[in-house]
Scaffold this motif. Sequence first.
Motif, PDB file in Angstrom:
ATOM      1  N   GLU A  87       0.820  -1.212   0.000  1.00  0.00           N
ATOM      2  CA  GLU A  87       0.000   0.000   0.000  1.00  0.00           C
ATOM      3  C   GLU A  87       0.851   1.259   0.000  1.00  0.00           C
ATOM      4  OE1 GLU A  87      -3.235   0.145   2.791  1.00  0.00           O
ATOM      5  OE2 GLU A  87      -3.219  -2.034   3.021  1.00  0.00           O
ATOM      6  N   LEU A  88       2.168   1.087   0.187  1.00  0.00           N
ATOM      7  CA  LEU A  88       3.067   2.239   0.292  1.00  0.00           C
ATOM      8  C   LEU A  88       4.083   2.221  -0.836  1.00  0.00           C
ATOM      9  CD1 LEU A  88       3.878   2.022   4.117  1.00  0.00           C
ATOM     10  CD2 LEU A  88       2.084   3.388   3.031  1.00  0.00           C
ATOM     11  N   THR A 114      12.696  -0.123   5.368  1.00  0.00           N
ATOM     12  CA  THR A 114      12.055   0.712   6.401  1.00  0.00           C
ATOM     13  C   THR A 114      13.051   1.612   7.112  1.00  0.00           C
ATOM     14  OG1 THR A 114      12.309  -1.079   8.020  1.00  0.00           O
ATOM     15  CG2 THR A 114      10.233  -0.994   6.785  1.00  0.00           C
ATOM     16  N   LEU A 117      11.575   4.953   7.951  1.00  0.00           N
ATOM     17  CA  LEU A 117      10.597   4.826   9.038  1.00  0.00           C
ATOM     18  C   LEU A 117      11.304   4.659  10.379  1.00  0.00           C
ATOM     19  CD1 LEU A 117       7.911   2.452   7.446  1.00  0.00           C
ATOM     20  CD2 LEU A 117       7.828   4.944   7.658  1.00  0.00           C
ATOM     21  N   THR A 182       1.112   6.044  13.526  1.00  0.00           N
ATOM     22  CA  THR A 182       1.173   6.032  12.060  1.00  0.00           C
ATOM     23  C   THR A 182       2.402   5.289  11.575  1.00  0.00           C
ATOM     24  OG1 THR A 182      -0.007   8.146  11.953  1.00  0.00           O
ATOM     25  CG2 THR A 182       1.250   7.480  10.004  1.00  0.00           C
ATOM     26  N   ASN A 186       2.533   2.045   9.183  1.00  0.00           N
ATOM     27  CA  ASN A 186       3.332   2.012   7.956  1.00  0.00           C
ATOM     28  C   ASN A 186       4.386   0.896   8.000  1.00  0.00           C
ATOM     29  OD1 ASN A 186       1.937   4.129   6.822  1.00  0.00           O
ATOM     30  ND2 ASN A 186       3.396   5.699   7.501  1.00  0.00           N
ATOM     31  N   SER A 187       4.876   0.620   9.206  1.00  0.00           N
ATOM     32  CA  SER A 187       5.842  -0.478   9.330  1.00  0.00           C
ATOM     33  C   SER A 187       5.164  -1.821   9.049  1.00  0.00           C
ATOM     34  CB  SER A 187       6.449  -0.480  10.731  1.00  0.00           C
ATOM     35  OG  SER A 187       7.214   0.688  10.939  1.00  0.00           O
ATOM     36  N   LYS A 189       2.589  -2.190   7.133  1.00  0.00           N
ATOM     37  CA  LYS A 189       2.283  -2.221   5.706  1.00  0.00           C
ATOM     38  C   LYS A 189       3.531  -2.361   4.846  1.00  0.00           C
ATOM     39  CE  LYS A 189      -1.984   0.461   6.078  1.00  0.00           C
ATOM     40  NZ  LYS A 189      -2.857  -0.630   5.626  1.00  0.00           N
ATOM     41  N   SER A 190       4.691  -2.348   5.459  1.00  0.00           N
ATOM     42  CA  SER A 190       5.941  -2.505   4.722  1.00  0.00           C
ATOM     43  C   SER A 190       6.369  -3.961   4.623  1.00  0.00           C
ATOM     44  CB  SER A 190       7.059  -1.684   5.388  1.00  0.00           C
ATOM     45  OG  SER A 190       6.760  -0.305   5.341  1.00  0.00           O
TER      46      SER A 190
END
Length: 375
Positions: A87-88, A114, A117, A182, A186-187, A189-190
């Motif tokens: 998604e990213l 990441t 991130l 957040t 995102n992590s 989704k990675s």
Amino acid sequence: MAHSILKQIVKRLVIVTGTVVVIATAGVAITFGSEALANRAASAPTPDAAKTVPVSVAPITLAHEYTTQRRFLGQIEPATEALLSFELNGRLSKLLVGEGDSVAKGELVARLDTSLLDAERKRLLASQNATRAQLTFAKTRLARAQDLQAEGFSSQETLDQAQATFDELTSRISEIDAALLTLDINSEKSVLYAPFAGRVGAQDVEEMETLTAGQSVLTLIETSTPQVRVGLPLHLSAEDIGQVSIVVNGIDYPATLDQLRPDIDPATRTRTALFSLQSDATFAFGQSATLSLETTVQATGTWIGLDALQQGSGSIWTVLVVEDGIVRTAAVEVLYLQDEQAFVRGSFAQGTQMIQSGAHRVVPGQQVQILAGEG
């Protein structure tokens, strides 16, 4: 002159006498010839009477329905096929599976880089610690201002300023917490996990490629429950479809109907049906399969062999039956053909003796002999 007349009379007597002799001789010859022929005919052996042709018959048994066997071409496909993607945006740091690999549900298959991130997380944690320290001081200052204001040694403005500083730092802590949440999302989704057990199909990217959000990484195919997609005529409903068999590579496999879609394929004008194969065999997705569907039709008639059918006048078919030892014809209508048999209805009754074999050796009106043990 008298001599001449006498001569003519003698001549005529000679002619008449010769004629009589010839006739008498012919009569004698005919008489003796007839007797000779009669004697020869009497001495010849008498020929046997023509023998009746033996035929094999069977009584007609009427049925009130027949089963049709229809075949429809379909295609094997997986019950689930998913294009996995992130998604990213990001750089693909790890691709842990390849084409054809088997994966378990929840297994890690790919990971994005990441590092950004992780750096952002460190910055937010540092800011969070600093803000908490400031919040501790602001809380102490607010308590002191409240005490001084209660004793009359501090103005209301000083108290309000201390309260505002405390509230601002509290909100900043909440903001940092949201930013950290957040980052956690995102992590998560990675990393890419298999949503179900299956095998990897196409692999669309390689490690170290920079990906955009939604870009396909690989195709995951569920292999445990293969399905067959078939287009069926519109008049068939789910109630008309029971236990069926599907032929793949010449082998019959039992199958059950999963879904019969309500819409019509605009290209084929058929309804799409999905069947599950009841087998542990391994199938290649995309290969052809043939659905064998039995349908019961209500009609009164009987099954006969194709060799019992004869072409009648026009487009009428007939069969030969035996009535009182005489061959008769019965008109029939062919309702269904299957292998070497036909289901027909016609002008015959239950128990009528139909010639099963040897029909080519007899003709209507001929007397025949029914073989012993039949009829």
